[in-house]
Design a protein around this motif. Structure first.
Motif, PDB file in Angstrom:
ATOM      1  N   ARG A  86       0.863  -1.186   0.000  1.00 36.16           N
ATOM      2  CA  ARG A  86       0.000   0.000   0.000  1.00 36.16           C
ATOM      3  C   ARG A  86       0.897   1.233   0.000  1.00 36.16           C
ATOM      4  NH1 ARG A  86      -1.571  -3.517   4.048  1.00 36.16           N
ATOM      5  NH2 ARG A  86      -3.676  -4.422   3.869  1.00 36.16           N
ATOM      6  N   TRP A  87       0.582   2.191  -0.847  1.00 34.17           N
ATOM      7  CA  TRP A  87       1.359   3.433  -0.902  1.00 34.17           C
ATOM      8  C   TRP A  87       0.771   4.460   0.052  1.00 34.17           C
ATOM      9  CZ3 TRP A  87       5.956   4.105  -3.014  1.00 34.17           C
ATOM     10  CH2 TRP A  87       6.362   3.310  -4.084  1.00 34.17           C
ATOM     11  N   PHE A  88       1.662   5.210   0.705  1.00 38.21           N
ATOM     12  CA  PHE A  88       1.278   6.350   1.539  1.00 38.21           C
ATOM     13  C   PHE A  88       2.144   7.534   1.108  1.00 38.21           C
ATOM     14  CE2 PHE A  88       0.191   2.558   3.803  1.00 38.21           C
ATOM     15  CZ  PHE A  88      -1.011   2.839   4.431  1.00 38.21           C
ATOM     16  N   VAL A  89       1.509   8.615   0.769  1.00 40.83           N
ATOM     17  CA  VAL A  89       2.198   9.796   0.240  1.00 40.83           C
ATOM     18  C   VAL A  89       1.978  10.963   1.189  1.00 40.83           C
ATOM     19  CG1 VAL A  89       2.315  11.419  -1.679  1.00 40.83           C
ATOM     20  CG2 VAL A  89       1.891   8.997  -2.132  1.00 40.83           C
ATOM     21  N   GLY A  90       3.064  11.642   1.562  1.00 38.58           N
ATOM     22  CA  GLY A  90       2.917  12.779   2.461  1.00 38.58           C
ATOM     23  C   GLY A  90       4.259  13.294   2.933  1.00 38.58           C
ATOM     24  N   PRO A  91       4.263  14.102   3.982  1.00 37.28           N
ATOM     25  CA  PRO A  91       5.507  14.691   4.498  1.00 37.28           C
ATOM     26  C   PRO A  91       6.286  13.719   5.374  1.00 37.28           C
ATOM     27  CG  PRO A  91       3.654  15.432   5.811  1.00 37.28           C
ATOM     28  CD  PRO A  91       3.071  14.621   4.691  1.00 37.28           C
ATOM     29  N   ASP A  92       7.592  13.829   5.342  1.00 38.49           N
ATOM     30  CA  ASP A  92       8.459  13.021   6.203  1.00 38.49           C
ATOM     31  C   ASP A  92       8.599  13.742   7.548  1.00 38.49           C
ATOM     32  OD1 ASP A  92      10.321  11.392   7.371  1.00 38.49           O
ATOM     33  OD2 ASP A  92      11.883  11.683   5.872  1.00 38.49           O
ATOM     34  N   ASN A  93       7.517  13.693   8.315  1.00 38.54           N
ATOM     35  CA  ASN A  93       7.505  14.368   9.627  1.00 38.54           C
ATOM     36  C   ASN A  93       7.072  13.441  10.752  1.00 38.54           C
ATOM     37  OD1 ASN A  93       4.773  14.094   9.156  1.00 38.54           O
ATOM     38  ND2 ASN A  93       4.315  16.290   9.134  1.00 38.54           N
ATOM     39  N   GLY A  94       7.028  12.146  10.470  1.00 34.43           N
ATOM     40  CA  GLY A  94       6.587  11.164  11.452  1.00 34.43           C
ATOM     41  C   GLY A  94       5.200  10.617  11.194  1.00 34.43           C
ATOM     42  N   LEU A  95       4.423  11.289  10.355  1.00 32.12           N
ATOM     43  CA  LEU A  95       3.025  10.918  10.147  1.00 32.12           C
ATOM     44  C   LEU A  95       2.865   9.484   9.650  1.00 32.12           C
ATOM     45  CD1 LEU A  95       0.033  11.733  10.100  1.00 32.12           C
ATOM     46  CD2 LEU A  95       0.413  12.640   7.792  1.00 32.12           C
ATOM     47  N   MET A  96       3.718   9.050   8.744  1.00 35.01           N
ATOM     48  CA  MET A  96       3.599   7.715   8.161  1.00 35.01           C
ATOM     49  C   MET A  96       4.550   6.713   8.809  1.00 35.01           C
ATOM     50  SD  MET A  96       3.150   8.866   4.186  1.00 35.01           S
ATOM     51  CE  MET A  96       4.533  10.007   4.268  1.00 35.01           C
ATOM     52  N   SER A  97       5.270   7.144   9.831  1.00 37.37           N
ATOM     53  CA  SER A  97       6.320   6.299  10.391  1.00 37.37           C
ATOM     54  C   SER A  97       5.785   5.123  11.207  1.00 37.37           C
ATOM     55  CB  SER A  97       7.279   7.133  11.246  1.00 37.37           C
ATOM     56  OG  SER A  97       6.641   7.626  12.408  1.00 37.37           O
ATOM     57  N   VAL A  98       4.634   5.272  11.849  1.00 40.73           N
ATOM     58  CA  VAL A  98       4.076   4.161  12.612  1.00 40.73           C
ATOM     59  C   VAL A  98       3.568   3.085  11.657  1.00 40.73           C
ATOM     60  CG1 VAL A  98       2.405   3.460  14.368  1.00 40.73           C
ATOM     61  CG2 VAL A  98       3.486   5.706  14.519  1.00 40.73           C
ATOM     62  N   VAL A  99       2.945   3.505  10.576  1.00 38.87           N
ATOM     63  CA  VAL A  99       2.540   2.555   9.533  1.00 38.87           C
ATOM     64  C   VAL A  99       3.747   1.773   9.045  1.00 38.87           C
ATOM     65  CG1 VAL A  99       1.699   2.350   7.158  1.00 38.87           C
ATOM     66  CG2 VAL A  99       0.533   3.877   8.752  1.00 38.87           C
ATOM     67  N   ALA A 100       4.828   2.486   8.722  1.00 40.45           N
ATOM     68  CA  ALA A 100       6.029   1.835   8.206  1.00 40.45           C
ATOM     69  C   ALA A 100       6.651   0.894   9.232  1.00 40.45           C
ATOM     70  CB  ALA A 100       7.046   2.891   7.782  1.00 40.45           C
ATOM     71  N   ALA A 101       6.694   1.320  10.496  1.00 44.85           N
ATOM     72  CA  ALA A 101       7.334   0.518  11.532  1.00 44.85           C
ATOM     73  C   ALA A 101       6.563  -0.769  11.821  1.00 44.85           C
ATOM     74  CB  ALA A 101       7.476   1.331  12.819  1.00 44.85           C
ATOM     75  N   ARG A 102       5.256  -0.760  11.645  1.00 46.29           N
ATOM     76  CA  ARG A 102       4.448  -1.940  11.942  1.00 46.29           C
ATOM     77  C   ARG A 102       4.265  -2.857  10.732  1.00 46.29           C
ATOM     78  NH1 ARG A 102      -0.437   0.749  15.628  1.00 46.29           N
ATOM     79  NH2 ARG A 102       0.924   1.453  17.342  1.00 46.29           N
ATOM     80  N   ALA A 103       4.654  -2.398   9.564  1.00 45.38           N
ATOM     81  CA  ALA A 103       4.488  -3.201   8.353  1.00 45.38           C
ATOM     82  C   ALA A 103       5.490  -4.347   8.317  1.00 45.38           C
ATOM     83  CB  ALA A 103       4.660  -2.317   7.119  1.00 45.38           C
ATOM     84  N   GLU A 104       5.104  -5.432   7.685  1.00 44.79           N
ATOM     85  CA  GLU A 104       6.037  -6.545   7.483  1.00 44.79           C
ATOM     86  C   GLU A 104       7.115  -6.154   6.475  1.00 44.79           C
ATOM     87  OE1 GLU A 104       4.104 -10.172   6.491  1.00 44.79           O
ATOM     88  OE2 GLU A 104       2.762 -10.145   8.239  1.00 44.79           O
ATOM     89  N   ARG A 105       6.715  -5.390   5.471  1.00 43.03           N
ATOM     90  CA  ARG A 105       7.648  -4.910   4.453  1.00 43.03           C
ATOM     91  C   ARG A 105       7.379  -3.429   4.219  1.00 43.03           C
ATOM     92  NH1 ARG A 105       4.885  -8.874   2.688  1.00 43.03           N
ATOM     93  NH2 ARG A 105       3.818  -7.563   1.161  1.00 43.03           N
TER      94      ARG A 105
END
Length: 251
Positions: free
Chosen positions: A91-110
């Protein structure tokens, strides 16, 4: 066989009643006219990246593979933070590199993160959601990765990690207060404490009496503080950011 067009989800703090969401959708219509656009939330906690990041992570599991989510809670718009595209479990997530998408990334398998190299001819300093992130979401949902000019995979600059957040992250119009705690990580007889109030668990609203305050596992898997037929937030003076303490049951 049914036709399933690509989907773009929107997660922002733009406000559903303001004029910003309409402008974003107008751009998406230009870049991806075949895509369905679904409003996940436009009342994300304003300016609150931490709470919004945990709320987005709770929603992420509901999204289909191949979808693109434009996620914008961006109090630093126009500043030094980079625009990024995160691919997390297809799944793609587009936005600022300010922490907003970091929890999604950290919990993802890949997960992999890419700096976005593409820029529009005109980029206003204050509305990157419309001018930058919406076009990129449109290009990605139609499969045009080359046009986005994605940089090499890298780690996000701001990371909040995969751990839960012991705070209220969202209050809905019923006055139910969602926390950043995943209920699966809590013992069934655990007590939540906000201020001096101790709150016991119940399965559903119908299991308690009128006006009774309790916590339960909501449909996103989060521990939510609620009251039957009343506003728990009003009764407990709860707002986004309020601390929640977990007291484990006695052995």
């Amino acid at each position: 066989m049914p036709y399933n067009p690509p989907v773009i989800f929107l997660f922002t703090d733009f406000g559903a009643a303001d004029l910003y969401v309409g402008q974003v959708k107008a751009v998406l219509q230009q870049y991806a006219p075949e895509a369905r656009v679904v409003d996940l939330l436009h009342e994300a906690p304003a300016f609150n990246i931490k709470a919004s990041a945990h709320l987005l992570a709770a929603l992420a599991g509901q999204l289909p593979a191949g979808s693109v989510t434009m996620a914008v809670v961006d109090p630093g718009v126009g500043g030094e933070r980079k625009p990024v595209a995160v691919l997390a479990d297809d799944r793609w997530f587009v936005g600022p590199d300010n922490g907003l998408m970091s929890v999604v990334a950290a919990r993802a398998e890949r997960a992999e993160a890419h700096v976005i190299g593409w820029r529009p001819k005109k980029l206003t300093a204050s509305f990157h959601g419309r001018d930058l992130f919406a076009p990129v979401a449109g290009m990605l949902v139609r499969g045009d990765r080359k046009a986005v000019k994605l940089g090499k995979s890298r780690s996000l600059t701001v990371g909040l990690g995969a751990t839960d957040l012991a705070e209220v992250v969202y209050v809905d119009h019923y006055g139910n207060a969602m926390t950043g705690l995943r209920a699966s990580g809590l013992r069934r007889k655990a007590t939540l404490v906000v201020g001096r109030r101790r709150i016991e668990r119940a399965r559903v609203f119908s299991d308690v009496g009128a006006g009774k305050i309790f916590w339960y596992e909501n449909s996103l898997g989060l521990a939510e503080i609620a009251a039957r037929g009343a506003s728990a937030a009003a009764a407990l003076a709860l707002a986004v950011g309020a601390s929640v303490r977990v007291v484990a049951p006695s052995p």
